[in-house]
Design a protein around this motif. Structure first.
Motif, PDB file in Angstrom:
ATOM      1  N   LEU A  52      42.196  37.137  46.390  1.00  0.00           N
ATOM      2  CA  LEU A  52      41.218  37.279  45.317  1.00  0.00           C
ATOM      3  C   LEU A  52      40.401  36.002  45.153  1.00  0.00           C
ATOM      4  N   ARG A  53      41.086  34.869  45.148  1.00  0.00           N
ATOM      5  CA  ARG A  53      40.386  33.585  44.999  1.00  0.00           C
ATOM      6  C   ARG A  53      39.470  33.322  46.181  1.00  0.00           C
ATOM      7  N   ARG A  54      39.943  33.630  47.384  1.00  0.00           N
ATOM      8  CA  ARG A  54      39.136  33.378  48.578  1.00  0.00           C
ATOM      9  C   ARG A  54      37.855  34.213  48.567  1.00  0.00           C
ATOM     10  N   ILE A  55      37.981  35.474  48.192  1.00  0.00           N
ATOM     11  CA  ILE A  55      36.807  36.357  48.175  1.00  0.00           C
ATOM     12  C   ILE A  55      35.807  35.922  47.104  1.00  0.00           C
ATOM     13  N   TYR A  56      36.300  35.645  45.893  1.00  0.00           N
ATOM     14  CA  TYR A  56      35.401  35.347  44.781  1.00  0.00           C
ATOM     15  C   TYR A  56      34.864  33.918  44.798  1.00  0.00           C
ATOM     16  N   ARG A  57      35.427  33.070  45.660  1.00  0.00           N
ATOM     17  CA  ARG A  57      34.860  31.725  45.820  1.00  0.00           C
ATOM     18  C   ARG A  57      33.544  31.749  46.570  1.00  0.00           C
ATOM     19  N   SER A  58      33.329  32.764  47.391  1.00  0.00           N
ATOM     20  CA  SER A  58      32.166  32.763  48.272  1.00  0.00           C
ATOM     21  C   SER A  58      31.448  34.119  48.267  1.00  0.00           C
ATOM     22  N   LEU A  59      31.220  34.655  47.075  1.00  0.00           N
ATOM     23  CA  LEU A  59      30.510  35.926  46.969  1.00  0.00           C
ATOM     24  C   LEU A  59      29.052  35.766  47.393  1.00  0.00           C
ATOM     25  N   GLU A  60      28.555  36.727  48.142  1.00  0.00           N
ATOM     26  CA  GLU A  60      27.143  36.756  48.488  1.00  0.00           C
ATOM     27  C   GLU A  60      26.359  37.351  47.307  1.00  0.00           C
ATOM     28  N   ILE A 269      28.889  30.639  31.875  1.00  0.00           N
ATOM     29  CA  ILE A 269      30.238  30.834  31.327  1.00  0.00           C
ATOM     30  C   ILE A 269      31.134  31.330  32.452  1.00  0.00           C
ATOM     31  N   LYS A 270      32.152  30.558  32.759  1.00  0.00           N
ATOM     32  CA  LYS A 270      33.038  30.878  33.879  1.00  0.00           C
ATOM     33  C   LYS A 270      33.802  32.164  33.603  1.00  0.00           C
ATOM     34  N   GLU A 271      33.888  33.017  34.622  1.00  0.00           N
ATOM     35  CA  GLU A 271      34.630  34.266  34.505  1.00  0.00           C
ATOM     36  C   GLU A 271      36.058  34.095  35.034  1.00  0.00           C
ATOM     37  N   PRO A 272      36.984  34.953  34.595  1.00  0.00           N
ATOM     38  CA  PRO A 272      38.327  34.953  35.193  1.00  0.00           C
ATOM     39  C   PRO A 272      38.227  35.207  36.693  1.00  0.00           C
ATOM     40  N   VAL A 273      39.218  34.731  37.448  1.00  0.00           N
ATOM     41  CA  VAL A 273      39.221  34.962  38.889  1.00  0.00           C
ATOM     42  C   VAL A 273      39.179  36.468  39.150  1.00  0.00           C
ATOM     43  N   GLN A 277      36.004  41.913  34.579  1.00  0.00           N
ATOM     44  CA  GLN A 277      36.715  43.193  34.474  1.00  0.00           C
ATOM     45  C   GLN A 277      38.219  43.039  34.644  1.00  0.00           C
ATOM     46  N   ARG A 278      38.668  41.929  35.233  1.00  0.00           N
ATOM     47  CA  ARG A 278      40.106  41.749  35.466  1.00  0.00           C
ATOM     48  C   ARG A 278      40.827  41.152  34.257  1.00  0.00           C
ATOM     49  N   ASP A 279      40.095  40.507  33.372  1.00  0.00           N
ATOM     50  CA  ASP A 279      40.710  39.979  32.156  1.00  0.00           C
ATOM     51  C   ASP A 279      39.660  39.976  31.040  1.00  0.00           C
ATOM     52  N   PRO A 280      39.313  41.156  30.529  1.00  0.00           N
ATOM     53  CA  PRO A 280      38.263  41.241  29.505  1.00  0.00           C
ATOM     54  C   PRO A 280      38.549  40.387  28.271  1.00  0.00           C
ATOM     55  N   LYS A 281      39.806  40.317  27.835  1.00  0.00           N
ATOM     56  CA  LYS A 281      40.125  39.542  26.631  1.00  0.00           C
ATOM     57  C   LYS A 281      39.799  38.071  26.809  1.00  0.00           C
ATOM     58  N   LEU A 282      40.135  37.533  27.975  1.00  0.00           N
ATOM     59  CA  LEU A 282      39.827  36.131  28.251  1.00  0.00           C
ATOM     60  C   LEU A 282      38.319  35.917  28.295  1.00  0.00           C
ATOM     61  N   MET A 283      37.594  36.891  28.898  1.00  0.00           N
ATOM     62  CA  MET A 283      36.142  36.769  28.987  1.00  0.00           C
ATOM     63  C   MET A 283      35.503  36.798  27.602  1.00  0.00           C
ATOM     64  N   LEU A 284      35.983  37.682  26.757  1.00  0.00           N
ATOM     65  CA  LEU A 284      35.448  37.775  25.396  1.00  0.00           C
ATOM     66  C   LEU A 284      35.677  36.476  24.632  1.00  0.00           C
ATOM     67  N   GLU A 285      36.853  35.886  24.803  1.00  0.00           N
ATOM     68  CA  GLU A 285      37.164  34.651  24.084  1.00  0.00           C
ATOM     69  C   GLU A 285      36.338  33.478  24.603  1.00  0.00           C
ATOM     70  N   ARG A 286      36.160  33.399  25.922  1.00  0.00           N
ATOM     71  CA  ARG A 286      35.335  32.321  26.488  1.00  0.00           C
ATOM     72  C   ARG A 286      33.891  32.436  26.009  1.00  0.00           C
ATOM     73  N   THR A 287      33.397  33.662  25.927  1.00  0.00           N
ATOM     74  CA  THR A 287      32.021  33.868  25.485  1.00  0.00           C
ATOM     75  C   THR A 287      31.865  33.487  24.018  1.00  0.00           C
ATOM     76  N   LYS A 288      32.816  33.872  23.198  1.00  0.00           N
ATOM     77  CA  LYS A 288      32.768  33.510  21.787  1.00  0.00           C
ATOM     78  C   LYS A 288      32.759  31.992  21.619  1.00  0.00           C
ATOM     79  N   LYS A 289      33.591  31.307  22.375  1.00  0.00           N
ATOM     80  CA  LYS A 289      33.657  29.846  22.311  1.00  0.00           C
ATOM     81  C   LYS A 289      32.310  29.231  22.690  1.00  0.00           C
TER      82      LYS A 289
END
Length: 320
Positions: A52-60, A269-273, A277-289
């Motif tokens: 997952l990390r390898r793929i999302y590090r280098s998305l086209e 705003i950095k997204e979860p790895v 969609q893989r961690d909506p709660k974390l994304m919502l909290e990061r956005t609020k911050k």
């Protein structure tokens, strides 16, 4: 809800399915030793994380477009529910009718009164039809303008959430003045003397997006996209072939990294790895911050806010 996998996530899906198979064996208490099953699950989960990390590090760019459109990403109503206390939705443009695709209302973010706008896509087929797949009609933009005027009148900071492929393209929308409604929103955002923060949470498409994104601070989620036209639309015009969308997405410079480099947006705003969609709660909290941080900074700023906002967007045309 079971996670939906994108085309380029096949390797991740294969490992995930194998993990579920091993967990099913554990639940059934099959003859395999329990320690062997647990060790295999742990090995597969580590492999899944690495892939997952390898793929999302280098998305086209085209892959980022697909992630930005993922149906399980948080949408405007998710952000409003998580972030805004005592949210009071406001409906109608007082000219024609109500457009549910444009979420609008007032509420509180940690005790601070704010006005809120957002384009909503919906989570299933029925909701997507209701919200016109996140494409507002003229009455939606005129409702947005009404909320902007209210924010200005009552000195309420404005927060907007942008996730739309563009304004609704139907004949009825054109008949009711779609282009004028969008232009009026842009004009109004350049007039309101309150702090404005806009977040591109998924797709930021064409004038339909910028109508509610002429902000003091424009933020993007890491895997969101923002452009004057969709890759498919661009490919159809330039190459007369929508299948050239991957090539168009590269040329459009529509990713958060490209737009930060160009100075079009003010923060990412950095997204979860693996995407929001893989961690909506974390994304919502990061956005609020992030929203709270930028609102606090804007409220502390001195100077002619409207003039500075105008200069910011005029400078884009000179620098690009």
């Amino acid at each position: 809800m079971e996670l939906q996998y994108l085309d380029f996530e096949k390797n991740i899906k294969d490992v995930s399915e194998r993990i579920e198979e091993m967990k099913a064996l554990r639940e059934r208490g099959d003859e395999l030793p329990e320690k062997h099953i647990e060790d295999e699950i742990e090995r597969l989960e580590l492999k899944q994380s690495r892939v997952l990390r390898r793929i999302y590090r280098s998305l086209e760019p085209w892959q980022k477009v697909q992630v930005s459109r993922h149906p399980q990403r948080p949408h405007a109503l998710d952000y409003v529910t998580h972030m805004v206390d005592n949210f009071q939705p406001l409906a109608g443009d007082k000219l024609y009718g109500e457009d549910p695709a444009m979420v609008a209302g007032i509420g509180f973010i940690d005790g601070m009164a704010v006005a809120v706008l957002g384009t909503e896509k919906g989570k299933n087929t029925r909701e997507r039809m209701k919200y016109s797949f996140g494409m507002p009609k003229p009455e939606g933009y005129r409702k947005a303008k009404r909320i902007m005027e209210m924010a200005h009148r009552f000195k309420l900071p404005l927060v907007t959430f942008v996730d739309t492929p563009g304004a609704f393209p139907g004949v009825e929308a054109e008949a009711r003045g779609q282009s004028e409604a969008i232009a009026s929103c842009i004009e109004q955002m350049l007039k309101i003397d309150v702090p404005v923060v806009s977040i591109i949470t998924g797709e930021g498409g064409s004038g339909g997006a910028i109508a509610i994104a002429v902000a003091d601070r424009v933020l993007m989620l890491e895997h969101s996209v923002y452009s004057v036209i969709s890759p498919e639309g661009c490919a159809s015009i330039l190459w007369r072939d929508a299948s050239s969308a991957p090539q168009a997405s590269e040329a459009l410079k529509m990713t958060s990294k490209d737009l930060m480099d160009l100075g079009v947006v003010d923060g990412v705003i950095k997204e979860p790895v693996g995407g929001a969609q893989r961690d909506p709660k974390l994304m919502l909290e990061r956005t609020k911050k992030a929203v709270k941080k930028h609102l606090k900074e804007l409220l502390a700023e001195e100077g002619p806010r409207v003039q500075m906002r105008r200069e910011k967007f005029l400078a884009l045309s000179r620098n690009l």
